[in-house]
Design a protein around this motif. Structure first.
Motif, PDB file in Angstrom:
ATOM      1  N   SER A  88      52.999  38.370  41.608  1.00 44.75           N
ATOM      2  CA  SER A  88      52.632  39.763  41.880  1.00 44.75           C
ATOM      3  C   SER A  88      51.143  39.889  42.184  1.00 44.75           C
ATOM      4  O   SER A  88      50.738  40.631  43.099  1.00 44.75           O
ATOM      5  CB  SER A  88      53.004  40.639  40.683  1.00 44.75           C
ATOM      6  N   GLN A  89      50.333  39.182  41.426  1.00 46.11           N
ATOM      7  CA  GLN A  89      48.886  39.242  41.656  1.00 46.11           C
ATOM      8  C   GLN A  89      48.523  38.712  43.040  1.00 46.11           C
ATOM      9  O   GLN A  89      47.654  39.266  43.732  1.00 46.11           O
ATOM     10  CB  GLN A  89      48.166  38.458  40.569  1.00 46.11           C
ATOM     11  N   ARG A 100      55.809  40.263  35.569  1.00 45.06           N
ATOM     12  CA  ARG A 100      54.476  40.263  34.964  1.00 45.06           C
ATOM     13  C   ARG A 100      54.425  39.267  33.813  1.00 45.06           C
ATOM     14  O   ARG A 100      55.439  38.920  33.228  1.00 45.06           O
ATOM     15  CB  ARG A 100      54.118  41.646  34.423  1.00 45.06           C
ATOM     16  N   ARG A 132      49.372  41.261  45.694  1.00 41.70           N
ATOM     17  CA  ARG A 132      48.362  42.331  45.763  1.00 41.70           C
ATOM     18  C   ARG A 132      47.168  41.888  46.611  1.00 41.70           C
ATOM     19  O   ARG A 132      46.688  42.649  47.468  1.00 41.70           O
ATOM     20  CB  ARG A 132      47.892  42.705  44.352  1.00 41.70           C
ATOM     21  N   LEU A 163      55.594  45.640  46.553  1.00 41.37           N
ATOM     22  CA  LEU A 163      54.490  44.829  47.047  1.00 41.37           C
ATOM     23  C   LEU A 163      54.863  44.088  48.325  1.00 41.37           C
ATOM     24  O   LEU A 163      54.073  44.016  49.274  1.00 41.37           O
ATOM     25  CB  LEU A 163      54.060  43.835  45.961  1.00 41.37           C
ATOM     26  N   VAL A 182      49.915  45.371  38.427  1.00 42.33           N
ATOM     27  CA  VAL A 182      51.048  45.358  39.341  1.00 42.33           C
ATOM     28  C   VAL A 182      52.124  44.417  38.826  1.00 42.33           C
ATOM     29  O   VAL A 182      51.902  43.603  37.930  1.00 42.33           O
ATOM     30  CB  VAL A 182      50.604  44.925  40.762  1.00 42.33           C
ATOM     31  N   GLY A 183      53.323  44.533  39.412  1.00 42.13           N
ATOM     32  CA  GLY A 183      54.373  43.550  39.135  1.00 42.13           C
ATOM     33  C   GLY A 183      55.672  44.112  38.614  1.00 42.13           C
ATOM     34  O   GLY A 183      56.723  43.505  38.800  1.00 42.13           O
ATOM     35  N   GLY A 214      56.234  47.250  41.802  1.00 35.98           N
ATOM     36  CA  GLY A 214      57.129  46.141  41.511  1.00 35.98           C
ATOM     37  C   GLY A 214      57.131  45.183  42.685  1.00 35.98           C
ATOM     38  O   GLY A 214      56.579  45.481  43.759  1.00 35.98           O
ATOM     39  N   HIS A 215      57.771  44.013  42.523  1.00 37.64           N
ATOM     40  CA  HIS A 215      57.640  43.007  43.575  1.00 37.64           C
ATOM     41  C   HIS A 215      58.249  43.463  44.896  1.00 37.64           C
ATOM     42  O   HIS A 215      57.758  43.095  45.968  1.00 37.64           O
ATOM     43  CB  HIS A 215      58.223  41.660  43.124  1.00 37.64           C
ATOM     44  N   GLU A 255      50.494  52.680  41.496  1.00 35.12           N
ATOM     45  CA  GLU A 255      51.206  52.127  40.343  1.00 35.12           C
ATOM     46  C   GLU A 255      50.754  52.833  39.067  1.00 35.12           C
ATOM     47  O   GLU A 255      49.561  52.959  38.797  1.00 35.12           O
ATOM     48  CB  GLU A 255      50.951  50.627  40.234  1.00 35.12           C
TER      49      GLU A 255
END
Length: 523
Positions: free
Chosen positions: A237-238, A43, A241, A16, A38-39, A12-13, A33
């Motif tokens: 989120s991307q 998302r 990462r 991250l 991810v996210g 989750g954020h 995850e």
């Protein structure tokens, strides 16, 4: 030597953000995850048709945009071509045949307020002035560990400057949304604005503590606009990462952690579903909700019995029901011709309607007229749909996680797999009364019941998208438990972050940021 310095369970954020700060400080970091991407709650995806991009849960990124995290990382987000878009049409509230549109332009907003009740325009200006005075003092607390020396320094600063403000802020944290709104507004429509925002969490109008979120959310969107991410919230989120991986950290999706390994009272590693054991020398960080950490990832013998019993009393709020719509054309609202351009539109948001919905949800009843939070993102971000097409999302607040009956006495189903179709029709019927071309322009839809939401993200127990009630007994220094609000757990080197910890739900990244600073010794 251990495989990593820190292992973060859940991407989750918050997880991250925590991983990023640790990796950039030189820690060897691994993020694991369960999902394929991810996210967590941040998302986006093509949930209805190809080319139609929907935010799964979070859309409003105003908290994140005004956070120290975004300020510190803005250059990195810019380099990743992640752009936040600000709408001057923040939100609207529809009551019967009247609507209040909240623009960032005061004159346009006040025109609608005066049409409802002239005296309420004075109250609106007073509320905005209060926000401008209080925000610099109140908002830093959301990025301050509670309790901590920094908290006491911030409190002392407020008291020394103006003790009356300190008293009013303390009072605000304990007020109900209806009591707070009644100080400023005479009309039920204007009081409903604060009540609707408070109910984005689980603060019904009569629940103490609801004033803070209702006040901050309503006024920050008015004063600063509401922000969304171009191309969907998932791009945040991307990008995080990629930043982690660029700093030498590892992020692995599709890998579920089944057990936190504990030896001699210390968390030393994790075991995955495949049976692989991975060790960490400095920290295991669980970006998961309380029930999953202490009810699944740890063995009962690993935890003090008294603490374990306290975690079992942690309460989750009512669920959320979501309808994602792909639209063939722009929605046409009946009351005001520009309502389709507003990021959020609240329907059925009077204090009385929300209270009825809340009581029905607590009793396990499908509500007859729940609060509808209608999200419309394509007017400000056309990239989310093919040319001329649109997306719409309807968040239904709130519904029961388990169905015991129907407040309207119509739906007979007692499980969500059978009830979600008829209940979705109820919601669309309610919306159709305000959006005259709704049925004609819907070309595809995807429905998410509380059961579906929890299956997709196990942290959302019973469809509670903020991972636990935010009532005062579980907020501030009591989130998740009194005495354990500083991200530590009774297991040494095991930490917990996410929406179940301070500062709670929403896209704030506060807990991940604060724990990273704590572990790095810079808080």
């Amino acid at each position: 030597m251990a495989d990593y310095d820190a292992i973060i369970i859940g991407a989750g954020h918050n997880g991250l953000v925590c991983a990023l700060y640790l990796a950039r400080a030189g820690w060897r970091v691994l993020v694991l995850e369960r999902a394929s991407e991810v996210g967590g709650g941040v998302r986006s995806g093509e949930l209805t048709l190809p080319g139609f991009l929907h935010d799964r849960y979070a859309t409003n990124l105003s908290l994140f945009a005004n956070s120290p995290i975004y300020r510190e990382l803005q250059g990195d987000f810019d380099a990743a071509d992640v752009r936040l878009l600000r709408s001057d049409r923040s939100y609207a509230s529809v009551h019967g045949d009247r609507a209040i549109r909240v623009y960032t332009d005061p004159e346009r907003t006040l025109s609608d307020v005066e049409a409802i009740q002239p005296a309420d325009a004075i109250g609106w200006n007073e509320l905005a002035d209060l926000y401008r005075r209080f925000a610099p003092k109140l908002l830093p607390f959301f990025y301050t560990e509670l309790p901590s020396r920094a908290m006491w320094r911030q409190t002392a600063s407020i008291i020394s400057e103006r003790w009356l403000d300190a008293y009013q802020l303390l009072k605000l944290t304990r007020q109900t949304s209806v009591d707070f709104a009644s100080r400023f507004f005479q009309s039920r429509e204007m009081r409903g604005i604060i009540a609707s925002w408070a109910y984005h969490l689980d603060f019904a109008p009569q629940v103490p503590g609801g004033a803070v979120f209702g006040f901050v959310a309503a006024m920050s969107a008015y004063c600063k606009g509401m922000l969304i991410c171009e191309g969907g919230a998932g791009r945040i989120s991307q990008a995080l990462r990629k930043m982690i991986e660029g700093a030498g950290g590892r992020v692995i999706t599709g890998t579920e952690v089944m057990r936190v390994l504990v030896r001699g009272g210390n968390a030393i590693g994790v075991r995955t579903r495949s049976g692989e054991e991975i060790a960490a020398s400095r920290a295991i960080i669980a970006n998961v909700t309380l029930r999953n950490l202490f009810g699944r990832l740890l063995l009962p013998d690993d935890i003090d019995g008294r603490y374990l019993r306290r975690t079992q009393r942690y309460r989750y709020g009512p669920g959320t029901f979501i309808i994602h719509l792909a639209l063939d054309t722009m929605p046409v609202w009946q009351i005001k011709d520009d309502l389709g351009a507003f990021n959020y539109v609240h329907l059925n948001g009077s204090s009385e309607e929300i209270e009825q919905t809340y009581q029905a949800s607590l009793r396990g009843l499908l509500p007859a007229r729940p609060l509808l939070v209608v999200s419309q993102t394509t007017p400000i971000d056309p990239s989310r749909a093919p040319p001329g097409k649109h997306v719409m999302r309807v968040h239904v607040r709130t519904v029961p996680g388990r169905i015991e009956g129907d407040a309207a006495g119509i739906i007979s189903a007692r499980n969500w797999s059978e009830a979600k179709g008829p209940f979705a029709e109820r919601i669309l019927d309610l919306l159709q009364k305000k959006v005259v071309n709704l049925r004609a322009c819907v070309i595809a839809q995807t429905i998410e019941s509380p059961q579906d939401i929890e299956t997709e993200n196990p942290n959302f127990i019973g469809g509670d998208c903020v991972s636990g009630s935010h009532h005062l007994s579980q907020n501030f220094v009591c989130r998740p438990l009194l005495g354990w609000s500083n991200y530590r757990t009774p297991v040494r080197d095991l930490y917990m972050i996410g929406a179940s910890t301070w500062p709670g739900g929403g896209v704030n990244a506060g807990s991940g940021y604060l724990l990273a600073k704590k572990l790095l010794g810079v808080c």
